[in-house]
Design a protein around this motif. Sequence first.
Motif, PDB file in Angstrom:
ATOM      1  N   ARG A 125       0.846  -1.185   0.000  1.00 52.73           N
ATOM      2  CA  ARG A 125       0.000   0.000   0.000  1.00 52.73           C
ATOM      3  C   ARG A 125       0.878   1.229   0.000  1.00 52.73           C
ATOM      4  NH1 ARG A 125      -3.799   2.617   4.688  1.00 52.73           N
ATOM      5  NH2 ARG A 125      -5.530   3.332   3.374  1.00 52.73           N
ATOM      6  N   LEU A 126       0.781   2.013  -1.036  1.00 51.96           N
ATOM      7  CA  LEU A 126       1.517   3.262  -1.122  1.00 51.96           C
ATOM      8  C   LEU A 126       0.661   4.398  -0.583  1.00 51.96           C
ATOM      9  CD1 LEU A 126       3.075   2.986  -4.700  1.00 51.96           C
ATOM     10  CD2 LEU A 126       3.905   2.022  -2.542  1.00 51.96           C
ATOM     11  N   SER A 127       1.336   5.356   0.049  1.00 52.59           N
ATOM     12  CA  SER A 127       0.665   6.547   0.541  1.00 52.59           C
ATOM     13  C   SER A 127       1.381   7.775   0.004  1.00 52.59           C
ATOM     14  CB  SER A 127       0.675   6.595   2.074  1.00 52.59           C
ATOM     15  OG  SER A 127       0.000   5.488   2.620  1.00 52.59           O
ATOM     16  N   CYS A 128       0.635   8.842  -0.152  1.00 44.21           N
ATOM     17  CA  CYS A 128       1.215  10.106  -0.595  1.00 44.21           C
ATOM     18  C   CYS A 128       0.530  11.225   0.175  1.00 44.21           C
ATOM     19  CB  CYS A 128       1.019  10.272  -2.091  1.00 44.21           C
ATOM     20  SG  CYS A 128       1.586  11.863  -2.740  1.00 44.21           S
ATOM     21  N   VAL A 129       1.318  11.903   0.988  1.00 50.25           N
ATOM     22  CA  VAL A 129       0.788  12.992   1.802  1.00 50.25           C
ATOM     23  C   VAL A 129       1.134  14.318   1.133  1.00 50.25           C
ATOM     24  CG1 VAL A 129       0.814  14.085   4.054  1.00 50.25           C
ATOM     25  CG2 VAL A 129       1.052  11.611   3.868  1.00 50.25           C
TER      26      VAL A 129
ATOM     27  N   ASN B 152      -5.302  14.850   3.638  1.00 52.87           N
ATOM     28  CA  ASN B 152      -4.428  15.265   2.530  1.00 52.87           C
ATOM     29  C   ASN B 152      -3.609  14.093   1.995  1.00 52.87           C
ATOM     30  OD1 ASN B 152      -5.372  17.850   2.883  1.00 52.87           O
ATOM     31  ND2 ASN B 152      -3.358  18.795   3.110  1.00 52.87           N
ATOM     32  N   THR B 153      -4.234  12.953   1.859  1.00 55.52           N
ATOM     33  CA  THR B 153      -3.496  11.740   1.505  1.00 55.52           C
ATOM     34  C   THR B 153      -4.219  10.980   0.389  1.00 55.52           C
ATOM     35  OG1 THR B 153      -2.672  11.531   3.772  1.00 55.52           O
ATOM     36  CG2 THR B 153      -2.514   9.589   2.367  1.00 55.52           C
ATOM     37  N   VAL B 154      -3.412  10.471  -0.541  1.00 52.24           N
ATOM     38  CA  VAL B 154      -3.904   9.573  -1.580  1.00 52.24           C
ATOM     39  C   VAL B 154      -3.184   8.243  -1.418  1.00 52.24           C
ATOM     40  CG1 VAL B 154      -2.244  10.407  -3.304  1.00 52.24           C
ATOM     41  CG2 VAL B 154      -4.359   9.286  -4.050  1.00 52.24           C
TER      42      VAL B 154
END
Length: 122
Positions: free
Chosen positions: A18-22, A76-78
């Motif tokens: 699982r990748l996260s991007c803040v 604020n995360t995808v």
Amino acid sequence: VQLQASGGGLVQAGGSLRLSCVASGRTFSSYVMGWFRQAPGKEREFVAAISPSGGMIYYANSVKGRFTISRDNAKNTVYLQMNSLKPEDTAVYYCAASNSGGYNLVGAYEYWGQGTQVTVSS
């Protein structure tokens, strides 16, 4: 907008990551968010994108049915949930933000994260 991707790693074929991007800033909810990837010697390619509200989602054919993009505007995360990973999914994965059209085009995205490495062993 500054983007920070994380969650990459080494996984066996068939596994999951699982990748996260803040994102920084208060306008995250106004951007189309996308995930792209780039394998060594290849061009950066589209993986998935999600509209500002989350109501519209797009996938590359190569990941459809295996990857799921989602977003939490309050955080604020995808995210990019990657299941049934294959060795050909090995690449550096980038998150990006777009304030214009062309959800699957590299040139449509104004802001990019630093990338996170995903390696899938056979």
